[in-house]
Motif scaffolding. Structure first.
Motif, mmCIF file in Angstrom:
data_model
loop_
_atom_site.group_PDB
_atom_site.id
_atom_site.type_symbol
_atom_site.label_atom_id
_atom_site.label_comp_id
_atom_site.label_asym_id
_atom_site.label_seq_id
_atom_site.Cartn_x
_atom_site.Cartn_y
_atom_site.Cartn_z
ATOM 1 N N LEU A 75 59.756 12.735 44.112
ATOM 2 C CA LEU A 75 58.400 12.502 43.969
ATOM 3 C C LEU A 75 58.571 11.578 42.396
ATOM 4 C CD1 LEU A 75 56.956 16.010 42.801
ATOM 5 C CD2 LEU A 75 56.137 14.540 44.616
ATOM 6 N N ARG A 76 57.852 9.799 42.845
ATOM 7 C CA ARG A 76 57.736 8.854 41.544
ATOM 8 C C ARG A 76 56.489 8.036 41.502
ATOM 9 N NH1 ARG A 76 60.786 8.025 46.298
ATOM 10 N NH2 ARG A 76 63.197 7.517 45.803
ATOM 11 N N GLN A 77 55.953 8.562 40.385
ATOM 12 C CA GLN A 77 55.096 8.862 39.412
ATOM 13 C C GLN A 77 55.315 7.199 39.199
ATOM 14 O OE1 GLN A 77 54.632 9.397 35.381
ATOM 15 N NE2 GLN A 77 52.867 11.197 36.503
ATOM 16 N N TYR A 78 53.243 6.397 39.449
ATOM 17 C CA TYR A 78 52.848 4.992 39.850
ATOM 18 C C TYR A 78 52.106 5.479 39.083
ATOM 19 C CZ TYR A 78 56.143 3.715 43.516
ATOM 20 O OH TYR A 78 57.149 3.193 44.198
ATOM 21 N N ARG A 79 51.088 4.407 38.086
ATOM 22 C CA ARG A 79 50.404 3.395 37.806
ATOM 23 C C ARG A 79 49.443 2.488 38.660
ATOM 24 N NH1 ARG A 79 50.432 6.406 33.334
ATOM 25 N NH2 ARG A 79 52.640 6.428 32.480
#
Length: 138
Positions: A75-79
């Protein structure tokens, strides 16, 4: 116009100037069974919240690993930021966790085709953009 109104207007213009990507932000519809292929395929979006310019950037370099069934997911978090002036659909439906952001165009071709799953949506009368926290699942 107050000093705060002027500052917010200037900040919103600057935030939009950074929006070089193009996205579609929607709620997935029900899947459809294709009798010809025997496969289940995604249905049409149930709600389209926004289509247009955005800023998509990683929230952090760290990647989380989770176990889903018998698979391990990264899981990679983005804004994701979209114009503050974006309005809700006429139905009044609000975005929620599980909605989707698809990156359809970007100067960084590595982002094109990226699918992000919404974790949360941030609202604020004093924000310069409408911000969405989302994750890539691979």
């Amino acid at each position: 116009m107050t000093a705060l109104d002027a500052a917010l207007a200037a900040g919103r213009r600057e935030a939009e100037a950074l929006m070089a990507d193009t996205i579609t932000f929607y709620r997935p519809g029900d899947d459809i069974f294709d009798r010809t292929t025997g496969q289940t395929v995604p249905g049409l979006p149930a709600v389209i919240f926004y289509e247009g310019k955005a800023r998509v950037k990683p929230a952090q370099l760290a990647v989380s690993q989770v176990q889903a069934g018998e698979e391990e997911l990264l899981l990679r978090q983005y804004r994701v930021a979209i114009p503050w002036s974006t309005v809700l659909p006429s139905t009044g439906e609000r975005p929620r966790a599980g909605d989707v952001v698809d990156v359809t165009a970007s100067p960084d071709l590595r982002l094109v085709g990226l699918r992000l799953w919404v974790q949360s949506v941030q609202y604020s009368a004093t924000a310069t953009a409408w911000r969405i926290i989302a994750e890539e699942r691979s």
